[in-house]
Design an enzyme around this catalytic site. Sequence first.
Site, short mmCIF file in Angstrom:
data_model
loop_
_atom_site.label_atom_id
_atom_site.label_comp_id
_atom_site.label_asym_id
_atom_site.label_seq_id
_atom_site.Cartn_x
_atom_site.Cartn_y
_atom_site.Cartn_z
N LYS A 35 0.83 -1.21 0.00
CA LYS A 35 0.00 0.00 0.00
C LYS A 35 0.86 1.26 0.00
O LYS A 35 0.61 2.21 0.73
CB LYS A 35 -0.93 -0.01 1.21
CG LYS A 35 -1.90 -1.18 1.19
CD LYS A 35 -2.89 -1.10 2.33
CE LYS A 35 -3.82 -2.28 2.36
NZ LYS A 35 -4.60 -2.49 1.16
N CYS A 36 1.87 1.25 -0.84
CA CYS A 36 2.86 2.32 -0.91
C CYS A 36 2.81 2.97 -2.29
O CYS A 36 2.43 2.31 -3.27
CB CYS A 36 4.25 1.71 -0.65
SG CYS A 36 5.64 2.83 -0.83
N GLY A 37 3.20 4.21 -2.37
CA GLY A 37 3.28 4.87 -3.67
C GLY A 37 4.25 4.17 -4.61
O GLY A 37 4.14 4.30 -5.83
N PHE A 38 5.21 3.42 -4.07
CA PHE A 38 6.18 2.70 -4.88
C PHE A 38 5.74 1.27 -5.20
O PHE A 38 6.45 0.55 -5.90
CB PHE A 38 7.55 2.66 -4.19
CG PHE A 38 8.15 4.02 -3.98
CD1 PHE A 38 8.40 4.87 -5.05
CD2 PHE A 38 8.49 4.46 -2.71
CE1 PHE A 38 8.95 6.13 -4.86
CE2 PHE A 38 9.04 5.71 -2.51
CZ PHE A 38 9.28 6.56 -3.58
N THR A 39 4.59 0.84 -4.71
CA THR A 39 4.11 -0.53 -4.93
C THR A 39 4.12 -0.93 -6.41
O THR A 39 4.47 -2.08 -6.72
CB THR A 39 2.72 -0.73 -4.30
OG1 THR A 39 2.83 -0.50 -2.89
CG2 THR A 39 2.19 -2.13 -4.54
#
Length: 159
Positions: A35-39
Amino acid sequence: MTNLHDFAATGIDGQEIDLSSYDGSVVLVVNTASKCGFTPQYQGLQELHDTYGERGFTVLGFPCDQFAHQEPGTDDEIAAFCERNYGVSFPMFAKVEVNGKGAHPLYRWLKDQKGGLIGGAIKWNFTKFLIGRDGTVLDRYAPTTEPAKISGDIEQALA
């Protein structure tokens, strides 16, 4: 001298994995989160794994929930998410801590080998460590480094 092959870690399926099984391989160790912007980097990591896998390269994913609670799921939920959304086929491990007293021994070693912008600590999800065939750390990449930008270094390590 300590190297990657001296460690073991629990696979996402709960089985203990001796990292000496990667002796002779080039490895990219990455702390991940769902659930990360980098996912979306999972896609690029899978592409690296697909492109270089037959030449002795693999990605090792280590889910971590230490950054803004961005990996809240269970190991089973994480595995299902990665497979369903990104077709992840590279090895994934049980959730670990990468910083602090509870940091996995592998991550304590990785940080000692290659410090980052904030000293040895891992700054965020998707910090990457490139490991050579001999198990030593070749380089460290920031979370913002897209996987495709590492391909030249992987090529060099595989040569």
